[in-house]
Structures are given as structure tokens and as C-alpha cells.
Design a protein around this motif. Structure first.
Motif, PDB file in Angstrom:
ATOM      1  N   MET A  79      20.508  40.454  46.546  1.00 32.87           N
ATOM      2  CA  MET A  79      21.293  40.536  45.319  1.00 32.87           C
ATOM      3  C   MET A  79      20.461  40.232  44.073  1.00 32.87           C
ATOM      4  O   MET A  79      20.770  40.728  42.993  1.00 32.87           O
ATOM      5  N   THR A  80      19.400  39.447  44.235  1.00 35.90           N
ATOM      6  CA  THR A  80      18.518  39.203  43.092  1.00 35.90           C
ATOM      7  C   THR A  80      17.932  40.516  42.606  1.00 35.90           C
ATOM      8  O   THR A  80      17.911  40.795  41.404  1.00 35.90           O
ATOM      9  N   PHE A  81      17.489  41.332  43.536  1.00 33.37           N
ATOM     10  CA  PHE A  81      16.893  42.606  43.155  1.00 33.37           C
ATOM     11  C   PHE A  81      17.931  43.645  42.753  1.00 33.37           C
ATOM     12  O   PHE A  81      17.679  44.484  41.907  1.00 33.37           O
ATOM     13  N   GLU A  82      19.114  43.583  43.363  1.00 32.18           N
ATOM     14  CA  GLU A  82      20.103  44.621  43.082  1.00 32.18           C
ATOM     15  C   GLU A  82      20.869  44.399  41.777  1.00 32.18           C
ATOM     16  O   GLU A  82      20.972  45.319  40.966  1.00 32.18           O
ATOM     17  N   ILE A  83      21.411  43.208  41.554  1.00 32.25           N
ATOM     18  CA  ILE A  83      22.283  43.084  40.386  1.00 32.25           C
ATOM     19  C   ILE A  83      22.059  41.866  39.501  1.00 32.25           C
ATOM     20  O   ILE A  83      22.644  41.804  38.418  1.00 32.25           O
ATOM     21  N   TYR A 140      43.579  42.383  46.070  1.00 28.67           N
ATOM     22  CA  TYR A 140      43.833  42.174  44.643  1.00 28.67           C
ATOM     23  C   TYR A 140      44.773  40.987  44.396  1.00 28.67           C
ATOM     24  O   TYR A 140      44.595  40.232  43.450  1.00 28.67           O
ATOM     25  N   ASN A 141      45.769  40.822  45.263  1.00 31.75           N
ATOM     26  CA  ASN A 141      46.748  39.749  45.071  1.00 31.75           C
ATOM     27  C   ASN A 141      46.208  38.361  45.408  1.00 31.75           C
ATOM     28  O   ASN A 141      46.723  37.370  44.888  1.00 31.75           O
ATOM     29  N   THR A 142      45.223  38.278  46.278  1.00 35.02           N
ATOM     30  CA  THR A 142      44.753  36.953  46.703  1.00 35.02           C
ATOM     31  C   THR A 142      43.382  36.582  46.151  1.00 35.02           C
ATOM     32  O   THR A 142      43.156  35.437  45.789  1.00 35.02           O
ATOM     33  N   ILE A 143      42.488  37.538  46.116  1.00 35.91           N
ATOM     34  CA  ILE A 143      41.113  37.241  45.716  1.00 35.91           C
ATOM     35  C   ILE A 143      40.778  37.854  44.369  1.00 35.91           C
ATOM     36  O   ILE A 143      40.145  37.234  43.529  1.00 35.91           O
ATOM     37  N   GLY A 144      41.209  39.062  44.157  1.00 41.54           N
ATOM     38  CA  GLY A 144      40.904  39.767  42.920  1.00 41.54           C
ATOM     39  C   GLY A 144      40.225  41.085  43.227  1.00 41.54           C
ATOM     40  O   GLY A 144      40.416  41.658  44.289  1.00 41.54           O
ATOM     41  N   ASP A 145      39.393  41.536  42.334  1.00 44.14           N
ATOM     42  CA  ASP A 145      38.721  42.821  42.521  1.00 44.14           C
ATOM     43  C   ASP A 145      37.412  42.645  43.309  1.00 44.14           C
ATOM     44  O   ASP A 145      37.073  41.548  43.752  1.00 44.14           O
ATOM     45  N   LYS A 146      36.694  43.729  43.470  1.00 38.63           N
ATOM     46  CA  LYS A 146      35.451  43.730  44.247  1.00 38.63           C
ATOM     47  C   LYS A 146      34.448  42.729  43.682  1.00 38.63           C
ATOM     48  O   LYS A 146      33.806  41.997  44.438  1.00 38.63           O
ATOM     49  N   ARG A 147      34.309  42.668  42.379  1.00 43.08           N
ATOM     50  CA  ARG A 147      33.336  41.754  41.778  1.00 43.08           C
ATOM     51  C   ARG A 147      33.708  40.299  42.040  1.00 43.08           C
ATOM     52  O   ARG A 147      32.865  39.481  42.362  1.00 43.08           O
ATOM     53  N   GLU A 148      34.995  39.977  41.905  1.00 40.79           N
ATOM     54  CA  GLU A 148      35.435  38.604  42.186  1.00 40.79           C
ATOM     55  C   GLU A 148      35.189  38.246  43.652  1.00 40.79           C
ATOM     56  O   GLU A 148      34.783  37.123  43.963  1.00 40.79           O
ATOM     57  N   LEU A 149      35.423  39.201  44.533  1.00 41.31           N
ATOM     58  CA  LEU A 149      35.141  38.987  45.956  1.00 41.31           C
ATOM     59  C   LEU A 149      33.652  38.753  46.154  1.00 41.31           C
ATOM     60  O   LEU A 149      33.241  37.840  46.888  1.00 41.31           O
ATOM     61  N   PHE A 150      32.850  39.538  45.489  1.00 46.48           N
ATOM     62  CA  PHE A 150      31.405  39.402  45.596  1.00 46.48           C
ATOM     63  C   PHE A 150      30.940  38.018  45.125  1.00 46.48           C
ATOM     64  O   PHE A 150      30.141  37.363  45.786  1.00 46.48           O
ATOM     65  N   GLU A 204      29.273  39.996  55.071  1.00 51.15           N
ATOM     66  CA  GLU A 204      28.452  40.805  55.975  1.00 51.15           C
ATOM     67  C   GLU A 204      28.334  42.243  55.475  1.00 51.15           C
ATOM     68  O   GLU A 204      27.277  42.865  55.603  1.00 51.15           O
ATOM     69  N   VAL A 205      29.402  42.769  54.891  1.00 47.98           N
ATOM     70  CA  VAL A 205      29.348  44.124  54.335  1.00 47.98           C
ATOM     71  C   VAL A 205      28.378  44.150  53.153  1.00 47.98           C
ATOM     72  O   VAL A 205      27.518  45.031  53.066  1.00 47.98           O
ATOM     73  N   PHE A 206      28.502  43.177  52.247  1.00 43.16           N
ATOM     74  CA  PHE A 206      27.589  43.116  51.101  1.00 43.16           C
ATOM     75  C   PHE A 206      26.145  42.924  51.564  1.00 43.16           C
ATOM     76  O   PHE A 206      25.224  43.500  50.997  1.00 43.16           O
ATOM     77  N   ARG A 207      25.948  42.121  52.591  1.00 42.28           N
ATOM     78  CA  ARG A 207      24.591  41.876  53.096  1.00 42.28           C
ATOM     79  C   ARG A 207      23.973  43.167  53.637  1.00 42.28           C
ATOM     80  O   ARG A 207      22.821  43.450  53.412  1.00 42.28           O
ATOM     81  N   ARG A 208      24.765  43.948  54.357  1.00 38.28           N
ATOM     82  CA  ARG A 208      24.258  45.193  54.938  1.00 38.28           C
ATOM     83  C   ARG A 208      24.107  46.302  53.904  1.00 38.28           C
ATOM     84  O   ARG A 208      23.110  47.010  53.871  1.00 38.28           O
ATOM     85  N   LYS A 209      25.127  46.476  53.062  1.00 38.36           N
ATOM     86  CA  LYS A 209      25.174  47.643  52.187  1.00 38.36           C
ATOM     87  C   LYS A 209      24.806  47.355  50.737  1.00 38.36           C
ATOM     88  O   LYS A 209      24.622  48.286  49.966  1.00 38.36           O
ATOM     89  N   GLY A 210      24.738  46.083  50.376  1.00 43.12           N
ATOM     90  CA  GLY A 210      24.517  45.741  48.981  1.00 43.12           C
ATOM     91  C   GLY A 210      25.815  45.847  48.201  1.00 43.12           C
ATOM     92  O   GLY A 210      26.832  46.324  48.716  1.00 43.12           O
ATOM     93  N   TYR A 211      25.765  45.408  46.958  1.00 46.55           N
ATOM     94  CA  TYR A 211      26.969  45.443  46.133  1.00 46.55           C
ATOM     95  C   TYR A 211      27.367  46.882  45.826  1.00 46.55           C
ATOM     96  O   TYR A 211      28.519  47.274  46.008  1.00 46.55           O
TER      97      TYR A 211
END
Length: 191
Positions: free
Chosen positions: A106-110, A45-55, A18-25
Motif C-alpha cells: 500500500m505504500t507503493f500503491e496509494i 455500507y450500513n456497517t462499515i462504510g464505503d470501500k475506502r473506509e473498509l480499506f 486478504e483481498v486487498f493484500r492480493r489485489k491491492g486497493y
């Protein structure tokens, strides 16, 4: 001794989505994400990883849910045309609920700069295309759509219309406007 994970990763990914949807990556800060997920950065960081991995996990979760929803449109209708209309109506409802399509955003952003994200989004697009193309071909075979209809072109027009409808809604906040465009598009397909 390692500490047990005290949060549901799936629920956390949904909140991050929801955060990515509202604010973009680019606009989503690590603080925005961890606040929404109600975890600290070390848990992330311990469970999922960094921001990109979460994304990437968010994109996978979003596209999986979209595939499952699309399959329901076919399962809930005996008529292929009704499946197509249901698919289009769901897109309109999604747009009108101000639920910006994460794939389009996300297609347009990254996607142009991140080959992994581009590959995930392309897979989602190819699934939607194949799914809708099959429904349209079935509807033509059952004389629900014009016999001379080019199924491939019709499929491309419908899928690409979704992007335009998102833009229109963002600019005008007019649900009736996109509903009229959808009805016009469907009328072009029917005998």
C-alpha cells in the motif's frame, strides 16, 4: 425496525484484508470484497462504510496486529539480539509464506496520493523503527552487537531490507536467497 447485523465485522475486515493484500486497493472491486466477506454491498455500507473506509479499517487492523507481533519478539527473548533476530526471522517467514506485506504494497500503491493512508502507514513504520532501534541499542549496551555500531543506521538498513526481500521473493520465489541475505545482514551487526 432496524435489522441486526448478522456478521462479525472483525472477521469481515480480516477477509477484506486478504483481498486487498492480493489485489491491492485499485484491483479489489466492491464485488471481490463483498464476496470474500460473504455480505451484500448494503450491509457493507450500513456497517462499515464505503470501500475506502473498509480499506482504512484493514490498514488499522493489520498494523495493530503487526505491533502486537513485534512486542512478542521482545517478550519471548531475554536477549535483545535474539529479539532482533526473531523480528528479522518473522519478516522472512512472512515473506516466504507468500504473505505480501500489506504496508509495503500500500505504500507503493496509494500512500503517495492519500494523506490519511500515508499517515497510518507512517505511524506503523515509526513504531517498527522505534521498536527495533530500542532492541539494537539494548543489544549494543549488552555487548551483543558491535560497540561502534550506529544503531540508527542499522535500524534503517534492517527495515529497508524488508522491502528488498519482498521484491526478491516476488521475482524469484527463493526463500533460501532471502535467508542468506538476512544472515549476511545479521553478521554485519555482530562483533
Amino acid at each position: 425496525m432496524a435489522r441486526n447485523v448478522e456478521f462479525s465485522e472483525e472477521a469481515a475486515v480480516q477477509k477484506a484484508m486478504e483481498v486487498f493484500r492480493r489485489k491491492g486497493y485499485s484491483g479489489a472491486s466492491l464485488r471481490d470484497l463483498t464476496d470474500a466477506m460473504q455480505i451484500n454491498s448494503s450491509s457493507l455500507y450500513n456497517t462499515i462504510g464505503d470501500k475506502r473506509e473498509l480499506f482504512v479499517r484493514c490498514i488499522r487492523s493489520y498494523t495493530k496486529a503487526s505491533r502486537e507481533e513485534a512486542l512478542l519478539h521482545k517478550a519471548n527473548h531475554t536477549s535483545p539480539l535474539q529479539g532482533v533476530i526473531s523480528f528479522i526471522d518473522a519478516a522472512i517467514n512472512n515473506i516466504a509464506s507468500n504473505n505480501n506485506c500489506m504496508v509495503i504494497k500500500m505504500t507503493f500503491e496509494i500512500a503517495g496520493t492519500d494523506p490519511d493512508v500515508k499517515a497510518l502507514l507512517r505511524q506503523a513504520n515509526e513504531f517498527a523503527h522505534t521498536f527495533l532501534l530500542q532492541l539494537i541499542k539494548e543489544a549494543i549496551a549488552q555487548n551483543e552487537l558491535r560497540e561502534d555500531l550506529d544503531a540508527e543506521t542499522a535500524t534503517n538498513c534492517i527495515i529497508n531490507a524488508f522491502t528488498g526481500w519482498h521484491e526478491s521473493y516476488i521475482l524469484h520465489q527463493d526463500t533460501e536467497r532471502i535467508q542468506k541475505m538476512a544472515h549476511y545482514l545479521i553478521a554485519q551487526l555482530t562483533p
